[in-house]
Scaffold this motif. Structure first.
Motif, mmCIF file in Angstrom:
data_model
loop_
_atom_site.group_PDB
_atom_site.id
_atom_site.type_symbol
_atom_site.label_atom_id
_atom_site.label_comp_id
_atom_site.label_asym_id
_atom_site.label_seq_id
_atom_site.Cartn_x
_atom_site.Cartn_y
_atom_site.Cartn_z
ATOM 1 N N MET A 6 -28.405 -51.237 -6.993
ATOM 2 C CA MET A 6 -29.317 -51.166 -8.120
ATOM 3 C C MET A 6 -30.747 -50.885 -7.641
ATOM 4 O O MET A 6 -31.352 -51.715 -6.972
ATOM 5 N N GLY A 7 -31.279 -49.732 -8.015
ATOM 6 C CA GLY A 7 -32.679 -49.444 -7.723
ATOM 7 C C GLY A 7 -32.964 -49.260 -6.247
ATOM 8 O O GLY A 7 -32.086 -49.343 -5.395
ATOM 9 N N GLY A 8 -34.218 -48.982 -5.925
ATOM 10 C CA GLY A 8 -34.617 -48.840 -4.535
ATOM 11 C C GLY A 8 -34.401 -47.431 -4.008
ATOM 12 O O GLY A 8 -33.752 -46.597 -4.632
ATOM 13 N N VAL A 9 -34.963 -47.160 -2.836
ATOM 14 C CA VAL A 9 -34.849 -45.851 -2.200
ATOM 15 C C VAL A 9 -33.504 -45.758 -1.489
ATOM 16 O O VAL A 9 -33.129 -46.653 -0.732
ATOM 17 N N VAL A 10 -32.777 -44.682 -1.723
ATOM 18 C CA VAL A 10 -31.478 -44.458 -1.078
ATOM 19 C C VAL A 10 -31.698 -43.535 0.117
ATOM 20 O O VAL A 10 -31.969 -42.347 -0.048
ATOM 21 N N THR A 11 -31.595 -44.083 1.324
ATOM 22 C CA THR A 11 -31.836 -43.318 2.548
ATOM 23 C C THR A 11 -30.515 -42.851 3.162
ATOM 24 O O THR A 11 -29.429 -43.217 2.699
ATOM 25 N N GLU A 12 -30.611 -42.091 4.263
ATOM 26 C CA GLU A 12 -29.413 -41.660 4.981
ATOM 27 C C GLU A 12 -28.642 -42.853 5.533
ATOM 28 O O GLU A 12 -27.414 -42.825 5.617
ATOM 29 N N ASP A 13 -29.371 -43.911 5.925
ATOM 30 C CA ASP A 13 -28.697 -45.115 6.424
ATOM 31 C C ASP A 13 -27.869 -45.771 5.328
ATOM 32 O O ASP A 13 -26.767 -46.279 5.584
ATOM 33 N N HIS A 14 -28.408 -45.777 4.100
ATOM 34 C CA HIS A 14 -27.632 -46.304 2.975
ATOM 35 C C HIS A 14 -26.371 -45.464 2.759
ATOM 36 O O HIS A 14 -25.270 -46.004 2.602
ATOM 37 N N ILE A 15 -26.563 -44.136 2.743
ATOM 38 C CA ILE A 15 -25.427 -43.234 2.504
ATOM 39 C C ILE A 15 -24.344 -43.444 3.558
ATOM 40 O O ILE A 15 -23.144 -43.479 3.253
ATOM 41 N N GLN A 16 -24.772 -43.619 4.814
ATOM 42 C CA GLN A 16 -23.812 -43.844 5.896
ATOM 43 C C GLN A 16 -23.024 -45.129 5.662
ATOM 44 O O GLN A 16 -21.799 -45.170 5.848
ATOM 45 N N ALA A 17 -23.744 -46.192 5.257
ATOM 46 C CA ALA A 17 -23.067 -47.470 4.981
ATOM 47 C C ALA A 17 -22.077 -47.325 3.831
ATOM 48 O O ALA A 17 -20.968 -47.869 3.867
ATOM 49 N N PHE A 18 -22.469 -46.583 2.789
ATOM 50 C CA PHE A 18 -21.576 -46.388 1.644
ATOM 51 C C PHE A 18 -20.338 -45.574 2.038
ATOM 52 O O PHE A 18 -19.230 -45.864 1.601
ATOM 53 N N ARG A 19 -20.538 -44.549 2.862
ATOM 54 C CA ARG A 19 -19.438 -43.653 3.202
ATOM 55 C C ARG A 19 -18.432 -44.290 4.154
ATOM 56 O O ARG A 19 -17.272 -43.874 4.207
ATOM 57 N N THR A 20 -18.878 -45.261 4.924
ATOM 58 C CA THR A 20 -17.942 -45.963 5.804
ATOM 59 C C THR A 20 -17.175 -47.038 5.044
ATOM 60 O O THR A 20 -16.260 -47.641 5.588
ATOM 61 N N SER A 21 -17.572 -47.274 3.789
ATOM 62 C CA SER A 21 -16.891 -48.269 2.966
ATOM 63 C C SER A 21 -15.562 -47.709 2.466
ATOM 64 O O SER A 21 -15.424 -46.520 2.202
ATOM 65 N N SER A 22 -14.595 -48.597 2.336
ATOM 66 C CA SER A 22 -13.292 -48.184 1.800
ATOM 67 C C SER A 22 -13.212 -48.436 0.293
ATOM 68 O O SER A 22 -12.159 -48.234 -0.309
ATOM 69 N N VAL A 23 -14.322 -48.886 -0.322
ATOM 70 C CA VAL A 23 -14.323 -49.176 -1.757
ATOM 71 C C VAL A 23 -15.335 -48.271 -2.457
ATOM 72 O O VAL A 23 -16.273 -47.771 -1.832
ATOM 73 N N PRO A 24 -15.180 -48.058 -3.772
ATOM 74 C CA PRO A 24 -16.113 -47.199 -4.513
ATOM 75 C C PRO A 24 -17.514 -47.805 -4.591
ATOM 76 O O PRO A 24 -17.681 -49.026 -4.613
ATOM 77 N N VAL A 25 -18.518 -46.927 -4.647
ATOM 78 C CA VAL A 25 -19.917 -47.328 -4.762
ATOM 79 C C VAL A 25 -20.553 -46.519 -5.888
ATOM 80 O O VAL A 25 -20.353 -45.298 -5.977
ATOM 81 N N VAL A 26 -21.328 -47.191 -6.759
ATOM 82 C CA VAL A 26 -22.087 -46.507 -7.806
ATOM 83 C C VAL A 26 -23.553 -46.905 -7.675
ATOM 84 O O VAL A 26 -23.871 -48.092 -7.528
ATOM 85 N N LEU A 27 -24.434 -45.916 -7.711
ATOM 86 C CA LEU A 27 -25.879 -46.158 -7.697
ATOM 87 C C LEU A 27 -26.325 -46.414 -9.128
ATOM 88 O O LEU A 27 -26.008 -45.644 -10.035
ATOM 89 N N CYS A 28 -27.067 -47.489 -9.320
ATOM 90 C CA CYS A 28 -27.395 -47.979 -10.663
ATOM 91 C C CYS A 28 -28.914 -47.972 -10.849
ATOM 92 O O CYS A 28 -29.629 -48.750 -10.230
ATOM 93 N N GLY A 29 -29.420 -47.071 -11.694
ATOM 94 C CA GLY A 29 -30.868 -46.984 -11.898
ATOM 95 C C GLY A 29 -31.568 -46.245 -10.781
ATOM 96 O O GLY A 29 -32.789 -46.327 -10.648
ATOM 97 N N THR A 30 -30.825 -45.523 -9.976
ATOM 98 C CA THR A 30 -31.390 -44.697 -8.911
ATOM 99 C C THR A 30 -30.370 -43.621 -8.573
ATOM 100 O O THR A 30 -29.295 -43.560 -9.158
#
Length: 334
Positions: free
Chosen positions: A123-147
């Motif tokens: 929810m919110g905040g700046v989405v950086t490449e480090d965030h994207i990397q953490a999300f992509r290594t996850s085995s579960v779905p991720v949704v960005l909320c308000g960003t």
């Protein structure tokens, strides 16, 4: 001592498999047997072990929510929308405050994944490449909320922040203002801060108004950061006749600072912003603002996540919800 499924089975005179089927709402249990098991559960005070059930089903029916600032009323309203839809679909929420710190956000994301949540809402905040990397290594779905991420590759639910800012500044232009200042959020935030700054610039350009560098000050979205900005504007010549604030909280700080310096809103300086938090209608004069549908952002984000978790089809992975200008008293209407 902890009551186990074995104790319930012995009390009800059935197998542990039958107790498991009853607890998990399996329809293949006779009503009489189901009644016996529930009576045994009630007598013994048995609580099913969520962790054990999760290991067996590979689901924990839990969603992790990363919130940037729990003291900000915007995120509280978004969280309400998330929780209401989560309850409707029988999911529990783990809410984590990250204090708008990237390192803490990454740590919280990894912690939630270790707890084997079924999905993540960021929810919110700046989405950086480090965030994207953490999300992509996850085995579960991720949704960005308000960003949203800069490349818009992640599922997201948000408003068009640039258009919201454009519409806000046009309210000031329609009211006859040409000396329009802005209290901006961080320009390092492409989804929110920079987008609203771009909307301000485009509105001025469309009206043939020159952008003056001295009319833009950077805040941190909070009340206190607008105080110094307004004091700076009041020393300028010509002094701005209107201020566009990137957030309501900074706008309220601007109104108070204008008043503290013996001036009136909107007679001397008009003020408009984006968000429509509850305080916008409580401050005097009441604040004209562009409303984000904050509850809906949370609700739609959670619904999108449930579709992804349950592998349902969805037509739109980047949802843009409508915004609306709320006319109040901090701007004299044209």
């Amino acid at each position: 001592m902890t009551v186990t499924i074995y104790d319930v089975a012995r009390e009800a005179g059935v197998s542990m498999a039958t107790v498991s089927r009853v607890v998990n709402n399996n329809p293949n249990v006779k009503p009489q047997t189901r009644k016996k098991v529930f009576e045994a559960i009630e007598r013994l005070g048995y609580r099913p072990n969520a962790v054990a059930r999760g290991l067996a089903s590979k689901k924990t029916t839990t969603v992790g929510v990363v919130i940037p600032d729990i003291s900000n009323s915007i995120f509280a309203e978004v969280a309400r929308g998330i929780e209401d839809i989560a309850n409707m679909y029988h999911y529990n929420i783990i809410l984590c405050n990250a204090d708008k710190k990237k390192e803490k956000e990454i740590r919280v994301i990894n912690t939630l994944l270790e707890k084997q949540v079924d999905g993540l809402l960021f929810m919110g905040g700046v989405v950086t490449e480090d965030h994207i990397q953490a999300f992509r290594t996850s085995s579960v779905p991720v949704v960005l909320c308000g960003t949203k991420d800069e490349e818009q590759t992640m599922p997201s639910v948000d408003i068009d922040h640039e258009k919201a800012a454009f519409d806000a500044v046009n309210v000031l232009i329609a009211a006859g203002h040409r000396d329009i200042a802005m209290i901006s959020g961080t320009l390092q935030d492409p989804a929110n801060g920079f987008a609203r700054y771009q909307g301000y610039k485009k509105a001025l350009d469309a009206a043939g108004i020159e952008l003056r560098d001295e009319y833009v000050r950077i805040g941190n979205y909070r009340y206190e950061s607008s105080v110094d900005a307004v004091k700076y504007f009041l020393e300028l010549s010509p002094r701005p006749t209107a201020i566009f604030s990137a957030t309501d909280e900074m706008a309220i700080g601007a109104i108070h600072t204008i008043q503290d310096n013996g001036l009136k809103v909107p007679q001397d300086i008009a003020v408009i912003s984006v968000d429509n938090i509850r305080m916008a209608s409580m401050v005097r004069p009441t604040l004209t603002t562009v409303a984000q549908p904050m509850y809906d952002i949370g609700a739609v984000s959670m619904r999108l996540l449930t579709k992804l978790m349950n592998k349902e089809s969805t037509d739109n992975m980047q949802v843009i919800l409508p915004h609306e200008v709320i006319y109040r008293n901090s701007v004299t209407q044209a």
